[in-house]
Write an enzyme that holds these catalytic residues in place. Sequence first.
Site, mmCIF file in Angstrom:
data_model
loop_
_atom_site.group_PDB
_atom_site.id
_atom_site.type_symbol
_atom_site.label_atom_id
_atom_site.label_comp_id
_atom_site.label_asym_id
_atom_site.label_seq_id
_atom_site.Cartn_x
_atom_site.Cartn_y
_atom_site.Cartn_z
ATOM 1 C CG HIS A 1 8.841 -34.761 59.455
ATOM 2 N ND1 HIS A 1 8.202 -35.848 60.016
ATOM 3 C CD2 HIS A 1 7.975 -34.244 58.556
ATOM 4 C CE1 HIS A 1 7.008 -35.975 59.460
ATOM 5 N NE2 HIS A 1 6.830 -35.007 58.573
ATOM 6 C CG LEU A 2 10.795 -27.347 60.841
ATOM 7 C CD1 LEU A 2 9.549 -26.819 61.532
ATOM 8 C CD2 LEU A 2 12.014 -26.508 61.213
ATOM 9 C CG HIS A 3 6.623 -30.269 56.619
ATOM 10 N ND1 HIS A 3 6.684 -30.870 55.382
ATOM 11 C CD2 HIS A 3 6.133 -31.200 57.465
ATOM 12 C CE1 HIS A 3 6.232 -32.111 55.468
ATOM 13 N NE2 HIS A 3 5.892 -32.343 56.727
ATOM 14 C CG ASP B 1 8.537 -33.214 51.445
ATOM 15 O OD1 ASP B 1 8.006 -33.007 52.543
ATOM 16 O OD2 ASP B 1 8.095 -34.058 50.630
ATOM 17 C CB ILE B 2 10.394 -37.480 48.386
ATOM 18 C CG1 ILE B 2 10.708 -38.228 47.090
ATOM 19 C CG2 ILE B 2 9.130 -37.972 49.027
ATOM 20 C CD1 ILE B 2 11.311 -39.587 47.319
HETATM 21 ZN ZN LIG Z 1 5.075 -34.161 57.597
#
Ligand SMILES: [Zn+2]
Length: 171
Positions: A126-128, A57-58
């Site tokens: 999207h999965l965190h 993740d940016i």
């Molecule tokens: Zn998200």
Amino acid sequence: MSSESAQCPDNTADMAEKDSRSRKETRRYCNFCLIVSDGDPEAEILKKNDELVCFKDICPAAPHHYLVVPREHLESCNTLHKGHIGLVKRMAELGREVLREQGVTDMTDVRLGFHKPPYTSVHHLHLHVLAPSSQIHKSMLYKFIPGSVRFITVSYLIKNLEDYRNHTCTL
Ligand SMILES: [Zn+2]
Ligand SMILES: [Zn+2]
């Protein structure tokens, strides 16, 4: 311009609405479709297979913060149905695998989940994957509270998908 930079500011609801007006537009400008096709040199891809890609993740909210996305463009957890349970499980599996590879040993102190529309800045499922969950930065913690209006954990999503048999999941 890459991955989730748009998620850092807290002004995503308007954008979400604008983007959802035209599926084509969303697709054309989808950052994550770009990443899965190796089109974003800034993306730090950690693992990939025929179905899924995992990258950093940016805008990390914890010491480990990764995203797992399907190569297929699915908009969000709201567009999933029972037939996607396997996909969701494989996304979680890959996320855990990457955490282990990155040296995370306490797999009880992790958080895996999805943002719920309209709190999704990138309209590509999207999965965190966050660890340790006890070290999620306080200023960003509100984005990842299980059961809140913004966030749903993997296990709750799977339960929902099982319950909403043959229906679009209405979270
Ligand atoms: Zn998200
Ligand atoms: Zn996409």
